[in-house]
Scaffold this motif. Sequence first.
Motif, PDB file in Angstrom:
ATOM      1  N   ALA A 165       0.726  -1.187  -0.190  1.00  0.00           N
ATOM      2  CA  ALA A 165       0.060  -0.088   0.057  1.00  0.00           C
ATOM      3  C   ALA A 165       0.908   1.155  -0.014  1.00  0.00           C
ATOM      4  CB  ALA A 165      -0.995   0.150   1.306  1.00  0.00           C
ATOM      5  N   SER A 166       0.488   2.375  -0.258  1.00  0.00           N
ATOM      6  CA  SER A 166       1.120   3.731  -0.422  1.00  0.00           C
ATOM      7  C   SER A 166       1.212   4.056   1.237  1.00  0.00           C
ATOM      8  CB  SER A 166       0.531   4.843  -0.914  1.00  0.00           C
ATOM      9  OG  SER A 166      -0.962   5.175  -0.248  1.00  0.00           O
ATOM     10  N   PRO A 167       2.504   4.939   1.436  1.00  0.00           N
ATOM     11  CA  PRO A 167       2.550   5.308   2.706  1.00  0.00           C
ATOM     12  C   PRO A 167       1.613   6.177   3.319  1.00  0.00           C
ATOM     13  CG  PRO A 167       4.606   5.716   1.209  1.00  0.00           C
ATOM     14  CD  PRO A 167       3.515   5.260   0.437  1.00  0.00           C
ATOM     15  N   ASP A 242       5.693  -6.351 -10.815  1.00  0.00           N
ATOM     16  CA  ASP A 242       4.977  -5.160 -11.040  1.00  0.00           C
ATOM     17  C   ASP A 242       5.275  -3.842 -10.248  1.00  0.00           C
ATOM     18  OD1 ASP A 242       3.830  -6.703 -13.101  1.00  0.00           O
ATOM     19  OD2 ASP A 242       2.127  -7.332 -11.996  1.00  0.00           O
ATOM     20  N   VAL A 243       5.820  -4.174  -9.011  1.00  0.00           N
ATOM     21  CA  VAL A 243       5.884  -3.023  -8.031  1.00  0.00           C
ATOM     22  C   VAL A 243       7.397  -2.974  -7.567  1.00  0.00           C
ATOM     23  CG1 VAL A 243       3.571  -3.242  -7.352  1.00  0.00           C
ATOM     24  CG2 VAL A 243       5.247  -4.420  -6.286  1.00  0.00           C
ATOM     25  N   GLN A 244       8.266  -3.639  -8.152  1.00  0.00           N
ATOM     26  CA  GLN A 244       9.796  -3.470  -7.852  1.00  0.00           C
ATOM     27  C   GLN A 244      10.293  -1.941  -7.534  1.00  0.00           C
ATOM     28  OE1 GLN A 244      11.604  -5.843 -10.671  1.00  0.00           O
ATOM     29  NE2 GLN A 244      12.331  -7.376  -8.980  1.00  0.00           N
ATOM     30  N   MET A 249      11.415   3.033  -4.704  1.00  0.00           N
ATOM     31  CA  MET A 249      11.390   4.523  -4.333  1.00  0.00           C
ATOM     32  C   MET A 249      10.321   4.984  -3.179  1.00  0.00           C
ATOM     33  SD  MET A 249      13.225   5.925  -6.904  1.00  0.00           S
ATOM     34  CE  MET A 249      12.677   7.361  -6.883  1.00  0.00           C
ATOM     35  N   GLY A 250       9.932   4.083  -2.749  1.00  0.00           N
ATOM     36  CA  GLY A 250       9.290   4.223  -1.465  1.00  0.00           C
ATOM     37  C   GLY A 250       7.706   4.740  -1.713  1.00  0.00           C
ATOM     38  N   ARG A 251       7.442   4.459  -3.060  1.00  0.00           N
ATOM     39  CA  ARG A 251       5.904   4.734  -3.325  1.00  0.00           C
ATOM     40  C   ARG A 251       4.751   3.809  -2.886  1.00  0.00           C
ATOM     41  NH1 ARG A 251       8.716   6.357  -8.374  1.00  0.00           N
ATOM     42  NH2 ARG A 251       8.270   4.302  -9.076  1.00  0.00           N
TER      43      ARG A 251
END
Length: 295
Positions: A165-167, A242-244, A249-251
């Motif tokens: 999930a996003s921060p 898909d999310v590496q 980048m911490g997104r």
Amino acid sequence: MYDNLRVFLTILERGGLSAAGRELGLSPASVSERLVALEKHYGASLLTRTTRSISVTDEGRIVAEGARRLLAEAEELESRVRFGTEKISGPIRLTAPVDLGQTRIVPILDRFLGEHPDVTIDLNLTDSFVDLVGQGVDFAVRYGTHPDSNLKAKVIGENRRLICASPDYLRRHGIPEHPDALRDHECIRMRFAFGLDHIWSFHVDGQPYDVTVDGQRAANNGQLIKRWALQGFGLCKKSVWDVQDDLAMGRLIEVLKAFAVERTALHIVYPPARVQPRRVRALIDRIAMDLNTGQ
């Protein structure tokens, strides 16, 4: 006979007699005549036709597999005689998941086309399984195991599905510390051809552990699932491929890593023809090499 086989394969690839005729420059009547001649030759119905669609019969599937093998062998022979063994040319049809296709596969295709200007690519980006034989696709890039035992598979990498999930979402709703906590979270679910992916699997104390999740959002497009997660609308389950970049980048932030299930394979899946055109073999090898080297 070879011409009629090409017509039959084009019907399958284009999804109809009229579309095949436009592709080949033939009238619908001529396409129909060639199909009838082929069915008479084999003594079997190759297609089931309605006013809305066509579907390939079991006999048609056998003919399609054999036709692709025969035509590939003939094309390979002609290419070697006319152009030499180093020439790579002709069409390639492939399919891949949306996210992986756009972020990883398309750049590889761009480089491959730049090196081989006589090759053409027809790419189908979809998160659904495609009937490779019925739709005339040379190969597919797929996650996990493949349900069709008639297909061959080449492992090209290791895949792991994770929850992230996003921060911003985690700041507002907290970080789940156990899979059961997902019941109190907004979970963005993927819809596949077989149904909604609303049961997320984990390992708890070394045993399989399933949790039924819910949320406002579901979609059949993996890229949209990730976009919603990046926008802070909830947790999602994605392949690490898909999310590496987003994780680095911490997104996006991975959660419940201690409960993750085992890794699976990333495959290239293809029909079992004895001979594949050199262009297809070359692209399969390029995708496998570039994915594993991170290019």
